[in-house]
Structures are given as structure tokens and as C-alpha cells.
Design an enzyme around this catalytic site. Structure first.
Site, mmCIF file in Angstrom:
data_model
loop_
_atom_site.group_PDB
_atom_site.id
_atom_site.type_symbol
_atom_site.label_atom_id
_atom_site.label_comp_id
_atom_site.label_asym_id
_atom_site.label_seq_id
_atom_site.Cartn_x
_atom_site.Cartn_y
_atom_site.Cartn_z
ATOM 1 N N ARG B 49 0.811 -1.209 0.000
ATOM 2 C CA ARG B 49 0.000 0.000 0.000
ATOM 3 C C ARG B 49 0.854 1.274 0.000
ATOM 4 O O ARG B 49 0.697 2.141 -0.848
ATOM 5 C CB ARG B 49 -0.792 -0.034 1.298
ATOM 6 C CG ARG B 49 -2.053 0.657 1.375
ATOM 7 C CD ARG B 49 -2.604 0.380 2.769
ATOM 8 N NE ARG B 49 -2.858 -1.039 2.986
ATOM 9 C CZ ARG B 49 -4.028 -1.616 2.783
ATOM 10 N NH1 ARG B 49 -5.031 -0.889 2.386
ATOM 11 N NH2 ARG B 49 -4.192 -2.900 2.991
ATOM 12 N N THR B 50 1.752 1.366 0.957
ATOM 13 C CA THR B 50 2.587 2.560 1.079
ATOM 14 C C THR B 50 3.508 2.711 -0.136
ATOM 15 O O THR B 50 3.687 3.797 -0.677
ATOM 16 C CB THR B 50 3.435 2.479 2.369
ATOM 17 O OG1 THR B 50 2.561 2.332 3.480
ATOM 18 C CG2 THR B 50 4.267 3.722 2.555
ATOM 19 N N LYS B 79 23.817 -11.431 1.150
ATOM 20 C CA LYS B 79 25.270 -11.313 0.999
ATOM 21 C C LYS B 79 25.969 -10.753 2.233
ATOM 22 O O LYS B 79 27.187 -10.581 2.243
ATOM 23 C CB LYS B 79 25.608 -10.481 -0.242
ATOM 24 C CG LYS B 79 25.321 -11.257 -1.524
ATOM 25 C CD LYS B 79 25.834 -10.534 -2.748
ATOM 26 C CE LYS B 79 25.618 -11.393 -3.996
ATOM 27 N NZ LYS B 79 25.693 -10.593 -5.217
ATOM 28 N N ARG B 100 11.679 2.071 3.587
ATOM 29 C CA ARG B 100 10.891 1.368 4.594
ATOM 30 C C ARG B 100 11.799 0.271 5.135
ATOM 31 O O ARG B 100 12.438 -0.443 4.369
ATOM 32 C CB ARG B 100 9.669 0.732 3.939
ATOM 33 C CG ARG B 100 8.911 -0.205 4.843
ATOM 34 C CD ARG B 100 7.724 0.506 5.385
ATOM 35 N NE ARG B 100 6.806 -0.377 6.088
ATOM 36 C CZ ARG B 100 5.592 0.013 6.452
ATOM 37 N NH1 ARG B 100 5.183 1.229 6.167
ATOM 38 N NH2 ARG B 100 4.794 -0.783 7.101
ATOM 39 N N HIS B 128 6.321 7.035 10.914
ATOM 40 C CA HIS B 128 5.800 6.879 9.559
ATOM 41 C C HIS B 128 5.177 8.239 9.229
ATOM 42 O O HIS B 128 3.961 8.383 9.204
ATOM 43 C CB HIS B 128 4.757 5.752 9.548
ATOM 44 C CG HIS B 128 4.303 5.346 8.185
ATOM 45 N ND1 HIS B 128 4.801 5.888 7.032
ATOM 46 C CD2 HIS B 128 3.375 4.443 7.796
ATOM 47 C CE1 HIS B 128 4.197 5.314 5.990
ATOM 48 N NE2 HIS B 128 3.326 4.445 6.431
#
Ligand SMILES: [Zn+2]
Lengths: 152, 300
Positions: B49-50, B79, B100, B128
């Protein structure tokens, strides 16, 4: 009676005097004196004109980094730190609460990104007169007495 | 050039500037501010969504995105490269970074390591900020104002991230807050103290029915069942049609989505459901933020 009589002279090292009574233990933890090779003298519950009762720490062959001085300032606001070389005090100053403590405190928040990098805490004294450290990264606040881990 | 890491980095004027511009975008403003720009959209944890909202905002402004939707699908996770190195490399490819990450503080760290502006799209349980901006915008757009709004906040007020950031931001706007939560999920003392020092009025309530008729907006949070002691209590913190019988005509329900049982689908067909429009508002707020960032060279 002076402190030298209590726990001996330092040839090269530091003398941290006028530690608020009860706080020597935290300083020992911050500087990891338990696992270091430096000889140290700890004075607890000593009489003090200024504080009533005080603690005192002398450490042989130890130089403090600025980050370490900032970290102990959390527990030693108003204490005097003397740098000693060949039995002489070559520098002496009063500790003030550092505004920022870099690298020494391990953030108690397990999900904090600082564990993958270098920690950074901002400090302030709250309305109940408790010293609080706030993580620059995860923005969580902690009472300094609740910090259980330091980097060493 | 500064991006946006935490809602606390913005002052009242800056917030208002972003919200006003968001309204222009909502009304159809078209700009090509990001023409020729490449924006890295780096989602170290999945949040479709974001991510789509941000990427759509970039596309609307004429820019293009590179990046990934979930780092477990890339070599980054396997890695063993340090996060700092990864971020440093990513910042070589783009003009700004949207990040994020599951760890608290990751966006702040990114902003210190990268030479390009960083926008926080959620760092663990911490911040957020674009969610908070779109929440504020949704209150403003649905009510025509922010000052003096009577805002109910219901659910988990102790652990909910969106609630904490929202409460931190409403201090600028003289709202009146009604906290509707069981005792053990009430807002923490520090947050309340901060509200008090900001002159924000607030009160505590045990059910929506007590206050529904007074509210302009109700902000619902996701009800995490494990935090409630029993079923009966969690039932009290759900919205139902009966609890909306006496609300004001301007009343709107907001929810950060995705929802759970606290917001049953039967509410969707009432005039009070605003949450889908709220989600859409995210697009306009993110366009506004990116536009300001690339027009002024800084958000704050
Ligand atoms: Zn932290």
C-alpha cells in the site's frame, strides 16, 4: 583525612572525585572496570563537605576518551576529573552533563538500528529530576539507571 | 538537501504548507517537478500500500522509480553487506531515497549516510511521518479545518505507532481529544504530559457510545487481539451501526488500514466512512511532499 590516604596515590591515570554517593557503581560499569587490567581504587561513602557523602574512583594507567567522559557525565555531573601524570595533576575539570553521548551506550531497544552502526543518545533531565537518554535513532527514551549494557 | 524522517522534524507552518499543497493536488494540480529525476523506492520490508502510493506520487510528478519491494528477494539480505554500505550504494543511483525498514531508526541512519534526501516510509515501530500527514490532511479535508476539532481516538493507544505520531502532531492545532481505550491500553504518561504542556484538552472514555455524539472525527486503530484481555473487552472497541445512531452530520471515521474486526464492512456504506478516501489522500500528501522537496531543496 584526605582521599589519598584512603586508596593510595596514582602515578599515571585519573582521579574522579565528588561522585554523587551511590553512583561509583555505574561509572565502574560504564568504564568496564570489572574486566580491565588497570588497577583501580574505589572509595564509597566517603565524607564530603560539598556533598555530605561521596564516592571516588582512581584508575591507574587509564586515559579516558571524550566519548567515555561524556558517558560518565551521566552519573557524575559536578564531579571533578583529574588527569595525573607522574604523581602530578596535569589537568583538572568539573564534569557537566554532556548533551550527546556517542558510541558507549548500547540501546536497550533490541529492534534499534544503532546495533548495526554507532549509537548516539541525546540527554536531558526530566521534570522529576531524573537524567534521561533518548536514542537518536529509534527515538526511545530511557532512565539512565535502566541502561544495562555499555559497549566494551 | 533535507528529506523527512520524523513528524517532529516539522513545525506548524511547514505542516500547513504541505497540507495546503496536498489540497491543490487533490483538486487536480498537475506538475512535472520530478521530470528526469530517479527516485529509489527501497522497501526492506513489504508494504504494498505505502509503496504503491509513493511510486504513484513520483509517477504523477513525472519522475521514475527504481528499487525493490522486499529485500528478502534481493541479494541485499543474503550477501551479509552492512546496512550502511547498502544505503551508500543505493544513494549513488538516485536523486532521493524512500525507505521502509523493519528496524527502528533505519531512516534516520539512512539520512546520515546518504548524500541525497531521504523520506521515511516507516521505520519499524518508530515513525511513519507521511501517514501522520495524510491523517491530518484527512481531518482537515473532511472537516474544512483542523483548529478546534473534537477528535476521538479509539483502540490500542499505548502501542499504536500511528496514534502516537498523530497525537504528537495535533498539539499544533488545538484539537480536543477523547481517548477511548481499556485502562491497560491507555496513552502513556509522558505523551499525556506533553499534551498538557501544549494546552491540549483530553478526556478518557470506556466506550464510543459515551462520546460519539460529540465527535467530529473518530480515529480507529487496528485492534490487536493479543493485547486485549478478553473477547468482551475487544468487542467494546469495535464500531457498529448502533453506536453511530446519534453522531453529528459532519462525523467521519478514519482508519490507517488495513483493518481488522474493529471496523466491520457494514460501516462502509454509511456517510461516515472516510477511510478509503483517507488512503487516497496519501497520494496527494506524498506528491506535495516530493514537490516541496524538489522545488525548495528541503522539506523542513
Ligand atoms: Zn535506539
Amino acid at each position: 583525612m584526605n582521599d589519598k590516604n584512603h586508596i593510595g596515590y596514582i602515578e599515571n591515570g585519573i582521579n574522579l572525585d565528588h561522585i554523587p554517593h551511590g553512583n561509583a557503581w555505574y561509572v565502574m560499569k560504564v568504564l568496564n572496570l570489572f574486566n580491565s587490567h588497570s588497577q583501580a581504587g574505589i572509595g564509597l561513602n566517603l565524607p564530603s563537605k560539598k556533598l555530605g557523602t561521596k564516592d571516588l574512583i582512581k584508575i591507574e594507567n587509564r586515559v579516558l576518551t571524550q566519548n567515555e567522559i561524556d558517558a560518565i557525565s551521566l552519573f557524575c555531573t559536578g564531579s571533578t576529573l583529574s588527569i595525573i601524570k607522574e604523581f602530578k595533576v596535569i589537568d583538572k575539570f568539573t564534569l557537566e552533563l554532556a548533551k550527546v553521548v556517542n558510541d558507549i551506550i548500547v540501546c536497550p531497544n533490541k529492534r534499534c538500528v544503532s546495533h548495526q552502526h554507532v549509537s548516539r543518545f541525546n540527554t536531558f533531565v526530566n521534570r522529576k529530576d531524573i537524567t534521561i537518554v533518548k536514542c537518536h535513532y529509534c527515538e526511545k527514551e530511557f532512565n539512565i539507571e535502566d541502561i544495562s549494557q555499555y559497549k566494551f | 538537501m533535507q528529506g523527512l524522517i520524523s513528524i517532529a522534524d516539522l513545525d506548524k507552518n511547514k505542516i500547513i504548507e504541505i497540507l495546503k499543497l496536498s489540497k491543490l493536488f487533490k483538486n487536480g494540480l498537475r506538475k512535472k517537478t520530478l521530470d528526469g529525476k530517479v527516485i529509489a523506492s527501497c522497501f526492506f520490508e513489504n508494504s504494498t500500500r505505502t509503496r504503491l502510493s509513493f511510486e504513484s506520487a513520483v509517477a504523477h510528478l513525472g519522475g521514475s522509480t527504481i528499487g525493490f519491494a522486499d529485500s528478502s528477494a534481493t541479494s541485499l539480505a543474503t550477501k551479509g553487506e552492512s546496512l550502511a554500505d547498502t544505503l551508500k550504494i543505493l544513494s549513488c543511483y538516485a536523486d532521493a531515497l524512500i525507505i521502509r525498514h523493519p528496524l527502528d531508526g533505519a531512516a534516520r541512519l539512512a539520512s546520515e549516510i546518504c548524500d541525497i534526501p531521504v523520506i521515511n516510509a516507516g521505520d519499524g515501530a518508530n515513525q511513519h511521518p507521511t501517514q501522520t500527514l495524510l491523517d491530518l490532511f484527512s481531518i482537515m479535508d473532511s472537516q474544512g479545518r483542523l483548529e478546534g476539532i473534537k477528535l476521538g481516538i479509539m483502540g490500542d493507544l499505548k502501542f499504536g505507532r500511528t496514534v502516537h505520531s498523530l497525537v504528537e502532531a495535533v498539539k499544533w492545532f488545538g484539537m480536543q481529544l477523547y481517548f477511548i481505550a481499556p485502562k491497560h491500553l491507555r496513552m502513556g504518561d509522558e505523551a499525556l504530559f506533553n499534551l498538557k504542556t501544549s494546552g491540549i484538552q483530553y478526556s478518557f472514555h470506556n466506550s464510543l457510545d459515551e462520546v460519539a455524539h460529540e465527535l467530529d472525527c473518530l480515529y480507529l486503530t487496528r485492534l490487536q487481539k493479543e493485547r486485549f484481555v478478553d473477547e468482551v473487552i475487544s468487542d467494546t472497541y469495535k464500531v457498529n451501526l448502533a453506536s453511530l445512531a446519534n453522531v453529528k452530520p459532519n462525523f467521519k471515521i478514519l482508519h490507517p488500514l488495513p483493518r481488522q474486526e474493529e471496523l466491520p464492512v457494514e460501516i462502509d456504506n454509511t456517510p461516515y466512512a472516510y477511510y478509503f478516501e483517507q488512503a487516497q489522500n496519501g497520494l496527494y500528501v506524498r506528491q506535495a511532499l516530493l514537490d516541496i522537496l524538489f522545488t525548495n531543496g528541503s522539506v523542513d
